[in-house]
Structures are given as structure tokens and as C-alpha cells.
Design a protein around this motif. Structure first.
Motif, short mmCIF file in Angstrom:
data_model
loop_
_atom_site.label_atom_id
_atom_site.label_comp_id
_atom_site.label_asym_id
_atom_site.label_seq_id
_atom_site.Cartn_x
_atom_site.Cartn_y
_atom_site.Cartn_z
N TYR A 82 0.51 -16.60 21.35
CA TYR A 82 1.31 -17.51 22.17
C TYR A 82 2.63 -16.88 22.60
N GLY A 83 2.97 -15.72 22.08
CA GLY A 83 4.24 -15.09 22.41
C GLY A 83 5.36 -15.69 21.58
N ALA A 115 15.05 -10.84 6.32
CA ALA A 115 15.47 -11.01 4.92
C ALA A 115 15.60 -9.66 4.23
N LEU A 116 14.75 -8.71 4.59
CA LEU A 116 14.83 -7.37 4.02
C LEU A 116 15.97 -6.55 4.62
N GLY A 117 16.49 -7.00 5.77
CA GLY A 117 17.52 -6.23 6.45
C GLY A 117 16.97 -5.00 7.14
N ALA A 118 15.68 -5.02 7.46
CA ALA A 118 15.05 -3.87 8.11
C ALA A 118 15.29 -3.92 9.62
N ALA A 119 15.70 -2.80 10.18
CA ALA A 119 15.93 -2.73 11.62
C ALA A 119 14.73 -2.16 12.37
N ARG A 120 13.96 -1.29 11.71
CA ARG A 120 12.82 -0.62 12.35
C ARG A 120 11.60 -0.78 11.47
N VAL A 121 10.47 -1.10 12.09
CA VAL A 121 9.24 -1.32 11.33
C VAL A 121 8.07 -0.60 11.99
N ALA A 140 9.05 -7.19 19.07
CA ALA A 140 10.10 -6.69 19.96
C ALA A 140 10.85 -7.83 20.62
N ALA A 141 10.11 -8.88 21.01
CA ALA A 141 10.76 -10.04 21.63
C ALA A 141 11.70 -10.74 20.66
N ALA A 142 11.44 -10.57 19.35
CA ALA A 142 12.29 -11.17 18.32
C ALA A 142 13.47 -10.27 17.97
N GLY A 143 13.55 -9.10 18.60
CA GLY A 143 14.66 -8.20 18.34
C GLY A 143 14.39 -7.19 17.26
N VAL A 147 8.54 1.01 15.69
CA VAL A 147 8.47 2.45 15.92
C VAL A 147 7.04 2.96 16.02
N ALA A 148 6.06 2.17 15.58
CA ALA A 148 4.66 2.58 15.67
C ALA A 148 3.77 1.37 15.51
N VAL A 149 2.64 1.38 16.23
CA VAL A 149 1.63 0.33 16.08
C VAL A 149 0.27 1.02 15.96
N ARG A 150 -0.46 0.69 14.91
CA ARG A 150 -1.79 1.24 14.72
C ARG A 150 -2.77 0.10 14.47
N GLY A 151 -3.83 0.03 15.28
CA GLY A 151 -4.85 -0.98 15.10
C GLY A 151 -6.03 -0.44 14.31
#
Length: 247
Positions: A82-83, A115-121, A140-143, A147-151
Motif C-alpha cells: 500500500y506504500g 528504536a535502534l537508532g540505525a540510519a542505514r539498513v 526509503a519513503a519513511a526516511g 544500502v542493499a536489497v536482496r530478494g
């Protein structure tokens, strides 16, 4: 006693929830109501149908009777499609139907990353590349910087439910990047409750999985503090969960 509720499509990895209930504080109860999943495939249109407001609304009465203080739609795929804006509309409609604070697993991932304070996932999604990419777009839309996406190419929940730790490790390692501060494994049909710590030890960083973050989100909405390091870094803090985060 704190009781939180989950709407879960089908039966594929719903046994993750009683497993996590055993690990959590004895005064926490996880109640699962299984919704009708419809056709078992991962096409975007099928996932949208699975997460339709009327289908979710039909499942909330049992959770209300059980005394649930919050409800989470435990399907990453059938919320992310749904985005970012649409997922908020979906959870708002669910909250109205349930008369309870409500959310979804896709939104739970964002709140857990914050909550983890992670900036990049990095994203290690058993889904097809198409749906995995949509999850990357959602984050990305959530800010959140992805850095990588693997399906993993899995086209059905039944197939995903057959994955074990070795397959999860393989996908997580393939997706991980040195600059990723956490690795996300979306897919509520995959059994992960018993594997979070193994994955974190392998990658030497926090790992977030679908059913794990769904439970975290439900407890966050119920404003319940808990500490359960067996469920990974996300639960390995004695601090109170953050206040609800808006868009």
C-alpha cells in the motif's frame, strides 16, 4: 497481565508467536487470530486483496474478546504494497474497526529501525525481487537509507514457511553490507523467532525479522516495557519503548 493481538494470514509461521510468548515476561500474552489469506502467491495485487480493510475488520472481534490492548496486522507484504501513506491509512482503518491502537508489520519495521537508532539498513527479503524492491521503497519513503536489497525469489507463503536457519543465513549474508547498521528480514511466513540471536552473531549487528518486530510494535502500542535478549538487540534493552511515532 498485558494482552496484545495479531491478525495473521493463514498458518504458515504463526507458531512463532507462542514461542515468543514463552520467551517474554510471563505477564505478557500474545493472542493470534488467523485471517483468510486467499490465494497463496506474492503478486502485489494478491497482497493488496489480503490486506483489504474489510478483511482485517472481520478478524478483530476475537481479539477484543480476548482483552487485547493493541492489534498488529502481521503481514509485511500485505501492508507494504500500500506504500508509506497507504499503510498508515490501512492501520488507521484497523484501529477504527478494533477500537484499539493498531499498526502493521511494515510500519513496525520502521519504528524498530528508529528504536535502534540505525540510519542505514540492508534488506534480506525472501520475497521476489519485485516485492523486495517495494519494501526498499517503503523504507526509503519513511526516511530510512537502504544500502542493499536482496530478494530470495519465494513466490508463496507455503514455500517461505519451509525455510530454515541455513537459508536465512545465506540470504542475510548476501544482503549485508559493511555500512549497514542493521539487516531486515521481512516475511511473516518465515520462522525466525528461534534464529534472531544466531543471525546477529553471524552478522555482528542487529537483525530485525517480521514476527519479532510485530510483537515489539504491539507491546509499544500497549506501552508495555519488556526485556528479552533471546529475541535480539531490539529486545535487549531495559529502557521503555519509544513514544508512538507518526509519519
Amino acid at each position: 497481565m498485558t494482552t496484545v493481538g495479531f491478525l495473521y494470514p493463514g498458518h504458515f509461521a504463526d507458531d512463532d508467536f507462542p514461542r515468543m510468548e514463552v520467551i517474554l515476561d510471563t505477564t505478557i500474552r500474545l493472542v493470534v487470530n488467523r485471517t483468510e489469506p486467499g490465494e497463496d502467491d506474492r503478486r502485489a495485487e494478491t497482497l493488496r486483496q489480503r490486506g483489504a480493510p474489510e478483511r482485517l475488520a472481520a478478524g478483530v472481534e476475537e481479539l477484543r474478546r480476548a482483552g487485547a490492548e493493541s492489534v498488529v496486522w502481521a503481514s509485511t507484504g500485505a501492508s507494504l504494497v500500500y506504500g508509506w501513506e497507504g499503510a498508515h491509512q490501512q492501520s488507521t482503518a484497523l484501529a477504527r474497526a478494533a477500537g484499539l491502537p493498531a499498526s502493521s508489520t511494515s510500519l513496525a519495521f520502521v519504528h524498530a529501525v528508529r528504536a535502534l537508532g540505525a540510519a542505514r539498513v540492508a534488506v534480506a527479503a525472501p520475497y521476489t525481487e519485485e516485492i523486495a524492491g517495494l519494501f526498499g521503497d517503503f523504507l526509503a519513503a519513511a526516511g530510512v537509507e537502504v544500502v542493499a536489497v536482496r530478494g530470495g525469489g519465494v513466490t508463496s507463503a507455503a514455500a517461505a514457511a519451509g525455510w530454515g536457519l541455513d537459508r536465512l543465513k545465506e540470504l542475510a549474508v548476501a544482503a549485508d553490507r559493511p555500512d549497514a547498521e542493521a539487516v531486515l528480514l521481512p516475511d511473516n511466513a518465515v520462522h525466525t523467532a528461534a534464529h534472531v540471536r544466531d543471525l546477529e552473531e553471524l552478522l555482528a549487528k542487529p537483525v530485525l525479522t517480521a514476527n519479532q518486530v510485530a510483537v515489539y510494535e504491539a507491546l509499544r502500542l500497549a506501552r508495555r516495557r519488556t526485556w528479552a535478549p533471546q529475541l535480539g538487540t531490539l529486545f535487549a534493552t531495559r529502557e521503555a519503548p519509544p513514544a508512538p511515532v507518526g509519519k
